[in-house]
Write an enzyme that holds these catalytic residues in place. Structure first.
Site, PDB file in Angstrom:
ATOM      1  N   ASP A   1      56.466  39.721 -25.107  1.00  0.00           N
ATOM      2  CA  ASP A   1      55.309  40.581 -25.376  1.00  0.00           C
ATOM      3  C   ASP A   1      55.711  41.992 -25.787  1.00  0.00           C
ATOM      4  O   ASP A   1      56.864  42.392 -25.660  1.00  0.00           O
ATOM      5  CB  ASP A   1      54.368  40.618 -24.151  1.00  0.00           C
TER       6      ASP A   1
ATOM      7  N   HIS B   1      49.631  36.627 -13.960  1.00  0.00           N
ATOM      8  CA  HIS B   1      49.886  36.494 -15.401  1.00  0.00           C
ATOM      9  C   HIS B   1      51.346  36.155 -15.686  1.00  0.00           C
ATOM     10  O   HIS B   1      52.238  36.531 -14.936  1.00  0.00           O
ATOM     11  CB  HIS B   1      49.414  37.725 -16.190  1.00  0.00           C
TER      12      HIS B   1
HETATM   13  C1  F6R Z   1      56.884  41.348 -19.260  1.00  0.00           C
HETATM   14  C2  F6R Z   1      55.951  40.296 -18.877  1.00  0.00           C
HETATM   15  C3  F6R Z   1      55.127  40.402 -17.641  1.00  0.00           C
HETATM   16  C4  F6R Z   1      55.945  40.824 -16.417  1.00  0.00           C
HETATM   17  C5  F6R Z   1      55.047  40.971 -15.202  1.00  0.00           C
HETATM   18  C6  F6R Z   1      55.812  41.423 -13.980  1.00  0.00           C
HETATM   19  O1  F6R Z   1      57.552  41.025 -20.452  1.00  0.00           O
HETATM   20  O2  F6R Z   1      55.824  39.363 -19.583  1.00  0.00           O
HETATM   21  O3  F6R Z   1      54.522  39.172 -17.384  1.00  0.00           O
HETATM   22  O4  F6R Z   1      56.942  39.867 -16.174  1.00  0.00           O
HETATM   23  O5  F6R Z   1      54.028  41.889 -15.473  1.00  0.00           O
HETATM   24  O6  F6R Z   1      56.286  42.716 -14.195  1.00  0.00           O
HETATM   25  P1  F6R Z   1      57.295  43.377 -13.167  1.00  0.00           P
HETATM   26  O7  F6R Z   1      58.560  42.587 -13.261  1.00  0.00           O
HETATM   27  O8  F6R Z   1      57.491  44.789 -13.688  1.00  0.00           O
HETATM   28  O9  F6R Z   1      56.673  43.313 -11.832  1.00  0.00           O
END
Ligand code: F6R
Length: 241
Positions: free
Chosen positions: A67, A138
């Site tokens: 993304d 998500h």
């Molecule tokens: C980022 C992505 C998101 C993150 C998720 C968790 O490329 O696809 O799904 O993996 O928002 O983010 P963190 O690791 O910062 O808690």
């Protein structure tokens, strides 16, 4: 789903890195699916170390990121392209011309999404996809919804996501409200998937991903239908299992 519970965040990265090393030994020209955010940082640190130690070679790899924020140029410090450069690509021998991150400045997101998916399909789909998970469940930026969206598309970020990601920006008002995200269909076509999570804030999302009936209100629950998912979590993220 294989669930691996480890003690520390560092160990999550080491375990995931073991799978990357094996993958690139088996298929040096693998197609990797990469994620951003805090969670994969321990993986990227482990991969950089293994590259320095001569244990992994990225020279034939192609990568696709999940993304990118809408409206952020690749050189913006909070763009996911910039994140990947600083936290991984600059430190390993990957060919930058074979690293793809969705274009946050694209005018026609539908056409872009189709082309991104087609490119992944033409290459035979992703061999190894890394996923983090939002506290709301998500994956990529496929937010809880009434339907699963198959293709790469433009999404409105959930309020909870904007709030969670505001930690990287000066103010919550600076957080982009939209992103381009790989869709659930493209993610599910990946041959192997690693889902990583750390900390208590992810415990409910991990529980829902593994135990709730698959439904778009819990996007990660779709992974129950995938043949080859390894969930790597620390004790805190596993605390509701
Ligand atoms: C980022 C992505 C998101 C993150 C998720 C968790 O490329 O696809 O799904 O993996 O928002 O983010 P963190 O690791 O910062 O808690």
């Amino acid at each position: 789903m294989n669930v691996v519970v480890v003690d520390t965040y560092k160990e999550i990265g080491e375990k995931a890195a073991d799978i990357f090393v094996a993958q690139l030994l088996m298929k040096p020209n693998s197609i990797l699916g990469l994620a951003t955010g805090s969670t994969p940082l321990s993986l990227y640190e482990a991969l950089i170390q293994r590259y320095k130690d001569g244990k992994i070679d990225f020279s034939q790899v192609t990568s696709f990121n999940l993304d990118e924020y809408v409206g952020l140029a690749p050189d913006h410090e909070q763009s996911y392209r910039y994140f990947m450069e600083k936290n991984l690509f600059e430190h390993i021998n990957i060919d930058k011309n074979k690293t793809y991150v969705p274009d946050g400045l694209v005018k026609d997101a539908d056409a872009f999404g189709k082309a991104y998916d087609q490119q992944i399909k033409d290459m035979g789909y992703i061999d190894l996809q890394i996923l983090g998970i939002g506290a709301n469940g998500h994956i990529g930026f496929n937010e809880p919804d009434k339907i699963f969206t198959y293709a790469t598309h433009k999404v409105d970020l959930a309020e909870t996501t904007i709030k969670a990601n505001s930690r990287f920006f000066d103010s919550i008002d600076d957080v982009p409200k939209q992103a381009i995200s790989m869709g659930i269909g493209t993610i599910m076509k990946s041959k192997k998937i690693i889902l990583m999570a750390t900390g208590e804030a992810k415990a409910q999302a991990i529980r829902d991903a593994i135990y709730t009936d698959p439904a778009p209100e819990h996007p990660a629950s779709i992974l129950q239908f995938h043949q080859n998912v390894t969930v790597i979590v620390d004790k805190e993220a596993a605390s509701l299992l």
